[in-house]
Design an enzyme around this catalytic site. Structure first.
Site, PDB file in Angstrom:
ATOM      1  N   ASP A 173      23.140  52.591-111.881  1.00 20.51           N
ATOM      2  CA  ASP A 173      23.377  53.915-111.294  1.00 20.51           C
ATOM      3  C   ASP A 173      24.701  53.950-110.526  1.00 20.51           C
ATOM      4  O   ASP A 173      24.856  54.694-109.574  1.00 20.51           O
ATOM      5  CB  ASP A 173      22.216  54.317-110.384  1.00 20.51           C
ATOM      6  CG  ASP A 173      21.988  53.333-109.229  1.00 20.51           C
ATOM      7  OD1 ASP A 173      22.765  52.354-109.114  1.00 20.51           O
ATOM      8  OD2 ASP A 173      21.045  53.534-108.453  1.00 20.51           O
TER       9      ASP A 173
ATOM     10  N   CYS B  90      23.405  53.054 -99.855  1.00 22.12           N
ATOM     11  CA  CYS B  90      22.112  52.373 -99.978  1.00 22.12           C
ATOM     12  C   CYS B  90      21.880  51.408 -98.822  1.00 22.12           C
ATOM     13  O   CYS B  90      20.778  50.895 -98.662  1.00 22.12           O
ATOM     14  CB  CYS B  90      22.019  51.645-101.314  1.00 22.12           C
ATOM     15  SG  CYS B  90      23.110  50.210-101.457  1.00 22.12           S
TER      16      CYS B  90
ATOM     17  N   CYS C   6      24.361  45.531-105.790  1.00 22.43           N
ATOM     18  CA  CYS C   6      23.871  45.717-104.431  1.00 22.43           C
ATOM     19  C   CYS C   6      23.692  44.319-103.827  1.00 22.43           C
ATOM     20  O   CYS C   6      22.787  43.585-104.202  1.00 22.43           O
ATOM     21  CB  CYS C   6      22.543  46.468-104.509  1.00 22.43           C
ATOM     22  SG  CYS C   6      21.910  47.001-102.936  1.00 22.43           S
TER      23      CYS C   6
ATOM     24  N   HIS D 287      21.218  33.264-104.622  1.00 24.44           N
ATOM     25  CA  HIS D 287      20.801  34.666-104.791  1.00 24.44           C
ATOM     26  C   HIS D 287      21.772  35.554-104.007  1.00 24.44           C
ATOM     27  O   HIS D 287      22.053  35.304-102.841  1.00 24.44           O
ATOM     28  CB  HIS D 287      19.382  34.865-104.267  1.00 24.44           C
ATOM     29  CG  HIS D 287      18.953  36.291-104.189  1.00 24.44           C
ATOM     30  ND1 HIS D 287      18.588  37.017-105.310  1.00 24.44           N
ATOM     31  CD2 HIS D 287      18.842  37.137-103.131  1.00 24.44           C
ATOM     32  CE1 HIS D 287      18.264  38.246-104.931  1.00 24.44           C
ATOM     33  NE2 HIS D 287      18.413  38.340-103.614  1.00 24.44           N
TER      34      HIS D 287
ATOM     35  N   HIS E 253      21.005  42.378-106.353  1.00 27.59           N
ATOM     36  CA  HIS E 253      20.587  42.918-107.657  1.00 27.59           C
ATOM     37  C   HIS E 253      21.648  43.865-108.194  1.00 27.59           C
ATOM     38  O   HIS E 253      22.471  44.378-107.435  1.00 27.59           O
ATOM     39  CB  HIS E 253      19.250  43.658-107.526  1.00 27.59           C
ATOM     40  CG  HIS E 253      18.116  42.752-107.197  1.00 27.59           C
ATOM     41  ND1 HIS E 253      17.792  42.419-105.892  1.00 27.59           N
ATOM     42  CD2 HIS E 253      17.239  42.072-107.986  1.00 27.59           C
ATOM     43  CE1 HIS E 253      16.755  41.587-105.899  1.00 27.59           C
ATOM     44  NE2 HIS E 253      16.403  41.369-107.159  1.00 27.59           N
TER      45      HIS E 253
ATOM     46  N   CYS F  95      31.363  33.806-102.147  1.00 31.80           N
ATOM     47  CA  CYS F  95      30.013  33.338-101.841  1.00 31.80           C
ATOM     48  C   CYS F  95      30.082  32.506-100.566  1.00 31.80           C
ATOM     49  O   CYS F  95      30.859  31.560-100.473  1.00 31.80           O
ATOM     50  CB  CYS F  95      29.481  32.495-103.000  1.00 31.80           C
ATOM     51  SG  CYS F  95      27.877  31.738-102.670  1.00 31.80           S
TER      52      CYS F  95
ATOM     53  N   CYS G 244      27.088  28.222-107.581  1.00 32.02           N
ATOM     54  CA  CYS G 244      26.030  27.465-106.893  1.00 32.02           C
ATOM     55  C   CYS G 244      24.633  28.036-107.116  1.00 32.02           C
ATOM     56  O   CYS G 244      23.659  27.513-106.590  1.00 32.02           O
ATOM     57  CB  CYS G 244      26.320  27.385-105.399  1.00 32.02           C
ATOM     58  SG  CYS G 244      26.101  28.955-104.510  1.00 32.02           S
TER      59      CYS G 244
ATOM     60  N   CYS H 228      29.206  28.623-101.234  1.00 32.71           N
ATOM     61  CA  CYS H 228      30.058  27.688-101.969  1.00 32.71           C
ATOM     62  C   CYS H 228      31.531  28.078-102.056  1.00 32.71           C
ATOM     63  O   CYS H 228      32.353  27.261-102.468  1.00 32.71           O
ATOM     64  CB  CYS H 228      29.515  27.484-103.379  1.00 32.71           C
ATOM     65  SG  CYS H 228      29.708  28.931-104.453  1.00 32.71           S
TER      66      CYS H 228
ATOM     67  N   ARG I  64      25.927  49.230-110.271  1.00 31.21           N
ATOM     68  CA  ARG I  64      25.969  49.095-108.812  1.00 31.21           C
ATOM     69  C   ARG I  64      25.422  47.718-108.455  1.00 31.21           C
ATOM     70  O   ARG I  64      24.227  47.463-108.544  1.00 31.21           O
ATOM     71  CB  ARG I  64      25.130  50.175-108.128  1.00 31.21           C
ATOM     72  CG  ARG I  64      25.001  49.985-106.608  1.00 31.21           C
ATOM     73  CD  ARG I  64      24.277  51.144-105.928  1.00 31.21           C
ATOM     74  NE  ARG I  64      22.967  51.420-106.482  1.00 31.21           N
ATOM     75  CZ  ARG I  64      21.810  50.967-105.978  1.00 31.21           C
ATOM     76  NH1 ARG I  64      21.807  50.191-104.920  1.00 31.21           N
ATOM     77  NH2 ARG I  64      20.661  51.302-106.540  1.00 31.21           N
TER      78      ARG I  64
ATOM     79  N   CYS J 122      25.097  33.700-107.888  1.00 29.10           N
ATOM     80  CA  CYS J 122      26.438  33.109-107.884  1.00 29.10           C
ATOM     81  C   CYS J 122      26.597  32.203-109.098  1.00 29.10           C
ATOM     82  O   CYS J 122      25.744  31.358-109.370  1.00 29.10           O
ATOM     83  CB  CYS J 122      26.659  32.316-106.595  1.00 29.10           C
ATOM     84  SG  CYS J 122      28.224  31.407-106.568  1.00 29.10           S
TER      85      CYS J 122
END
Length: 199
Positions: free
Chosen positions: A166, A122, A176, A159, A162, A104, A156, A107, A174, A153
């Site tokens: 699939d 993708c 992503c 975001h 997602h 991350c 911390c 952090c 997956r 995470c």
């Protein structure tokens, strides 16, 4: 003869509209890409400026968004704290095949190994499993008229992206993930750090 002339003019105007739109999108894309590259180069020193960044400290990090805004580059703050999304095929890791560990950026929490990464086409880095169960937190995300599972995470609560059902075996998942929120360490560099800890 006049109706035929008007019909041709009408068709030309329709195609011209799409051509102008295509040119505008292309120009905007190129402009955003150059801005993104300059911001990315500003992101590199984050490890030195960010007091909470640690690849060894496993303590949870709890800061207000105001505190995060002071220590994170704008692009990282947008993804990590405001749940933004980088444009597909623009991140530095979406197509990376190097061996190592992804952390991350906010952090230093280890998130994914490169051996769990796969090509999903993708436009974002995709993984079929996290490095450990505790490295990721899952939350329902019903924004933008969709039902998705947000990946956060575990250290911390930044975001990350997602997770979708699939992906390839063995998990069928997956993950992503936005490149902006990932800090990558090559396998040889990680081994050197590990060896130094053992001395």
């Amino acid at each position: 003869m006049q109706p035929f002339y008007y019909e041709i003019c009408f068709l030309l105007m329709q195609h011209l509209k799409y051509f102008v739109l295509l040119v505008l999108v292309t120009v905007a894309s190129c402009t955003n890409h150059s801005i993104k590259q300059s911001k990315t180069s500003k992101m590199e020193p984050i490890k030195n400026e960010n007091a909470v960044f640690s690849k060894t400290d496993t303590a949870k990090v709890e800061l207000s968004n105001e505190e995060w805004k002071k220590i994170l580059p704008e692009e990282v703050f947008n993804i990590a704290r405001q749940k933004g999304t980088e444009r597909a095929f623009t991140g530095k890791y979406w197509n990376s095949k190097e061996a190592g560990t992804y952390y991350c950026t906010a952090c230093g929490n280890p998130l994914f190994n490169s051996n769990g990464k796969f090509e999903s086409n993708c436009g974002w880095p995709s993984f079929f499993e996290p490095i450990s169960k505790g490295s990721i937190i899952y939350a329902p995300d019903n924004s933008h008229g969709m039902q998705r599972t947000e990946v956060i995470c575990g250290k911390c609560k930044a975001h990350l992206g997602h997770v979708f059902e699939d992906g390839p075996p063995p998990t069928g998942l997956r993950y992503c993930i936005n490149s902006v929120i990932l800090d990558f360490e090559k396998a040889k560099e990680a081994k050197k750090g590990f060896d130094k800890k053992g001395e």
